[in-house]
Design a protein around this motif. Structure first.
Motif, PDB file in Angstrom:
ATOM      1  N   GLU A  30      -6.878  -7.948   0.444  1.00 22.86           N
ATOM      2  CA  GLU A  30      -7.252  -6.532   0.422  1.00 22.86           C
ATOM      3  C   GLU A  30      -7.818  -6.101   1.772  1.00 22.86           C
ATOM      4  N   THR A  31      -8.506  -6.997   2.435  1.00 16.95           N
ATOM      5  CA  THR A  31      -9.057  -6.673   3.752  1.00 16.95           C
ATOM      6  C   THR A  31      -7.950  -6.369   4.744  1.00 16.95           C
ATOM      7  N   ALA A  32      -6.930  -7.224   4.779  1.00 16.45           N
ATOM      8  CA  ALA A  32      -5.800  -6.985   5.680  1.00 16.45           C
ATOM      9  C   ALA A  32      -5.089  -5.683   5.333  1.00 16.45           C
ATOM     10  N   LEU A  33      -4.860  -5.447   4.051  1.00 12.53           N
ATOM     11  CA  LEU A  33      -4.182  -4.215   3.632  1.00 12.53           C
ATOM     12  C   LEU A  33      -5.001  -2.976   3.990  1.00 12.53           C
ATOM     13  N   GLY A  34      -6.312  -3.075   3.849  1.00 13.28           N
ATOM     14  CA  GLY A  34      -7.159  -1.945   4.216  1.00 13.28           C
ATOM     15  C   GLY A  34      -7.035  -1.601   5.692  1.00 13.28           C
ATOM     16  N   ARG A  35      -6.993  -2.617   6.523  1.00 15.36           N
ATOM     17  CA  ARG A  35      -6.820  -2.380   7.960  1.00 15.36           C
ATOM     18  C   ARG A  35      -5.444  -1.794   8.254  1.00 15.36           C
ATOM     19  N   ALA A  36      -4.426  -2.311   7.562  1.00 14.45           N
ATOM     20  CA  ALA A  36      -3.063  -1.813   7.767  1.00 14.45           C
ATOM     21  C   ALA A  36      -2.955  -0.337   7.382  1.00 14.45           C
ATOM     22  N   LYS A  37      -3.519   0.016   6.241  1.00 14.17           N
ATOM     23  CA  LYS A  37      -3.489   1.415   5.791  1.00 14.17           C
ATOM     24  C   LYS A  37      -4.211   2.312   6.783  1.00 14.17           C
ATOM     25  N   ALA A  38      -5.367   1.859   7.254  1.00 13.86           N
ATOM     26  CA  ALA A  38      -6.148   2.659   8.196  1.00 13.86           C
ATOM     27  C   ALA A  38      -5.391   2.862   9.502  1.00 13.86           C
ATOM     28  N   ARG A  39      -4.732   1.826   9.975  1.00 13.26           N
ATOM     29  CA  ARG A  39      -3.967   1.934  11.224  1.00 13.26           C
ATOM     30  C   ARG A  39      -2.790   2.888  11.058  1.00 13.26           C
ATOM     31  N   ALA A  40      -2.091   2.789   9.930  1.00 13.86           N
ATOM     32  CA  ALA A  40      -0.966   3.696   9.678  1.00 13.86           C
ATOM     33  C   ALA A  40      -1.445   5.137   9.608  1.00 13.86           C
ATOM     34  N   ALA A  41      -2.573   5.368   8.945  1.00 15.46           N
ATOM     35  CA  ALA A  41      -3.113   6.727   8.841  1.00 15.46           C
ATOM     36  C   ALA A  41      -3.527   7.251  10.210  1.00 15.46           C
ATOM     37  N   GLU A  42      -4.120   6.396  11.013  1.00 12.84           N
ATOM     38  CA  GLU A  42      -4.537   6.776  12.367  1.00 12.84           C
ATOM     39  C   GLU A  42      -3.334   7.219  13.205  1.00 12.84           C
ATOM     40  N   LEU A  43      -2.201   6.551  13.004  1.00 16.91           N
ATOM     41  CA  LEU A  43      -0.990   6.878  13.764  1.00 16.91           C
ATOM     42  C   LEU A  43      -0.161   7.971  13.117  1.00 16.91           C
ATOM     43  N   GLY A  44      -0.565   8.409  11.938  1.00 17.03           N
ATOM     44  CA  GLY A  44       0.197   9.424  11.221  1.00 17.03           C
ATOM     45  C   GLY A  44       1.502   8.899  10.661  1.00 17.03           C
ATOM     46  N   ILE A  45       1.536   7.607  10.344  1.00 20.19           N
ATOM     47  CA  ILE A  45       2.748   6.974   9.839  1.00 20.19           C
ATOM     48  C   ILE A  45       2.821   7.096   8.329  1.00 20.19           C
ATOM     49  N   THR A  46       3.934   7.586   7.839  1.00 20.05           N
ATOM     50  CA  THR A  46       4.175   7.649   6.402  1.00 20.05           C
ATOM     51  C   THR A  46       5.378   6.753   6.089  1.00 20.05           C
ATOM     52  N   GLY A  47       5.742   6.706   4.824  1.00 23.08           N
ATOM     53  CA  GLY A  47       6.913   5.923   4.459  1.00 23.08           C
ATOM     54  C   GLY A  47       6.620   4.469   4.177  1.00 23.08           C
ATOM     55  N   ILE A  48       5.335   4.129   4.010  1.00 20.99           N
ATOM     56  CA  ILE A  48       4.954   2.756   3.688  1.00 20.99           C
ATOM     57  C   ILE A  48       4.190   2.739   2.368  1.00 20.99           C
ATOM     58  N   GLU A  49       4.615   1.902   1.462  1.00 20.69           N
ATOM     59  CA  GLU A  49       3.864   1.650   0.233  1.00 20.69           C
ATOM     60  C   GLU A  49       3.200   0.286   0.373  1.00 20.69           C
ATOM     61  N   TRP A  50       1.880   0.280   0.327  1.00 18.06           N
ATOM     62  CA  TRP A  50       1.111  -0.956   0.501  1.00 18.06           C
ATOM     63  C   TRP A  50       0.803  -1.537  -0.878  1.00 18.06           C
ATOM     64  N   GLN A  51       1.126  -2.807  -1.078  1.00 16.70           N
ATOM     65  CA  GLN A  51       0.898  -3.460  -2.362  1.00 16.70           C
ATOM     66  C   GLN A  51       0.217  -4.804  -2.156  1.00 16.70           C
ATOM     67  N   ARG A  52      -0.764  -5.092  -3.026  1.00 15.46           N
ATOM     68  CA  ARG A  52      -1.376  -6.421  -2.979  1.00 15.46           C
ATOM     69  C   ARG A  52      -0.694  -7.318  -4.009  1.00 15.46           C
ATOM     70  N   HIS A  53      -0.175  -8.432  -3.540  1.00 18.86           N
ATOM     71  CA  HIS A  53       0.440  -9.424  -4.411  1.00 18.86           C
ATOM     72  C   HIS A  53       0.049 -10.813  -3.947  1.00 18.86           C
ATOM     73  N   ASP A  54      -0.280 -11.661  -4.882  1.00 15.54           N
ATOM     74  CA  ASP A  54      -0.271 -13.101  -4.651  1.00 15.54           C
ATOM     75  C   ASP A  54       1.147 -13.510  -5.032  1.00 15.54           C
ATOM     76  N   LEU A  55       1.975 -13.777  -4.041  1.00 12.70           N
ATOM     77  CA  LEU A  55       3.415 -13.893  -4.273  1.00 12.70           C
ATOM     78  C   LEU A  55       3.805 -15.073  -5.143  1.00 12.70           C
ATOM     79  N   ALA A  56       2.898 -16.002  -5.347  1.00 14.32           N
ATOM     80  CA  ALA A  56       3.178 -17.086  -6.283  1.00 14.32           C
ATOM     81  C   ALA A  56       3.076 -16.615  -7.728  1.00 14.32           C
ATOM     82  N   ASP A  57       2.385 -15.472  -7.925  1.00 16.94           N
ATOM     83  CA  ASP A  57       2.160 -14.961  -9.275  1.00 16.94           C
ATOM     84  C   ASP A  57       2.884 -13.656  -9.577  1.00 16.94           C
ATOM     85  N   SER A  58       3.090 -12.825  -8.567  1.00 21.17           N
ATOM     86  CA  SER A  58       3.739 -11.525  -8.784  1.00 21.17           C
ATOM     87  C   SER A  58       4.551 -11.156  -7.556  1.00 21.17           C
TER      88      SER A  58
END
Length: 215
Positions: free
Chosen positions: A76-104
C-alpha cells in the motif's frame, strides 16, 4: 506473493515489502525501466497490466503514451506513492490495485502484460512461476507478455545479502509451459548495462529479457 504464509521467519510478503518501502521516502529513481522502454516503445497503445508496479514509474510512462493501465503491487505504501506521483503529473488512465499475486490476480485480458524484476526474497519456491503462468493467461489474443528479470547479482556485489536463484529465459519459458502453436517468442536474450553501486562504485548488471506474443 502470499500475505498469509510465513517464509522462514522473515515475515509475510506484505510485511516484508511494507518495511522495504517505509525505510525510505523514495526507493526507485522515478524513471521507467530501460528494458520496458526498449521493448514496448514502438508498440501501439492498448490495455496494459503492470505486475509489481512499485512506485509507479512504468505505469505512468505507459499511461503517458496512451495505454490504459492496471497497475498492481502488494505494498500500500508503494501504491500510495505511485498514485501521488501520477496525480502530481496529471496522469490519468491508470487503475491502481493492491494484490498479493499468490492469492489474487486482476481480472481481464490485456494487450500487454509486463513483469519487471518480479523477484522476492520471501517468496516460496514456485510462487513466481505460478504468477507468471497466470500472467500469460491474462494476455489477450495478439497481445504481448514481457518478462524482465535479473540474471545475476551486480558486478560490485562480492557477498550476496541472501541466497536467490535468478532464472534464465529458458527456465522461465519452461515454467510457463506455453503452447507453441499459440505463442511466438519475439525477443529473448541477455542485456548488460552499467549499474553503479549504492556508494557510487562503478559496475554492470545483466538482465534476462523474454517477450512473447499470443497469436
Amino acid at each position: 506473493m502470499s500475505e498469509t504464509h510465513n517464509h522462514g521467519g522473515t515475515g509475510t510478503t506484505v510485511e516484508f515489502w511494507e518495511n522495504f518501502y517505509q525505510e525510505r521516502e523514495q526507493v526507485w529513481s522515478g524513471s521507467p525501466n530501460f528494458l520496458l522502454v526498449r521493448e514496448v516503445e514502438s508498440a501501439p497503445a492498448g490495455t496494459a497490466l503492470d505486475l509489481g508496479c512499485a512506485e509507479g514509474a512504468d505505469a505512468i510512462w505507459l499511461a503517458e503514451r496512451g495505454w490504459r493501465v492496471t497497475a498492481v503491487d502488494v505494498s500500500e505504501t508503494a501504491l500510495g506513492r505511485a498514485k501521488a506521483r501520477a496525480a502530481e503529473l496529471g496522469i490519468t488512465g491508470i487503475e491502481w490495485q493492491r494484490h498479493d499475486l499468490a492469492d489474487s490476480f486482476p481480472a481481464g485480458r490485456f494487450d500487454l502484460v509486463t513483469a519487471q524484476y518480479l523477484h522476492s526474497p520471501v517468496a516460496q519456491a514456485d510462487e513466481r512461476e505460478k504468477i507468471l503462468r497466470r500472467a500469460a493467461e491474462a494476455v489477450a489474443p495478439g497481445g504481448q507478455l514481457l518478462i524482465v528479470g535479473h540474471a545475476e547479482w551486480p558486478s560490485w556485489v562480492e557477498t550476496p545479502p541472501h541466497d536467490v536463484h535468478f532464472p534464465s529465459t529458458a527456465e522461465v519459458r519452461a515454467g510457463l509451459d506455453l503452447d507453441p502453436a499459440e505463442w511466438t517468442v519475439e525477443a529473448e536474450g541477455l542485456a548488460e548495462r552499467e549499474h553503479a553501486g549504492p556508494e557510487g562504485q562503478p559496475g554492470t548488471r545483466k538482465d534476462n529479457v523474454l517477450r512473447l506474443r499470443r497469436r
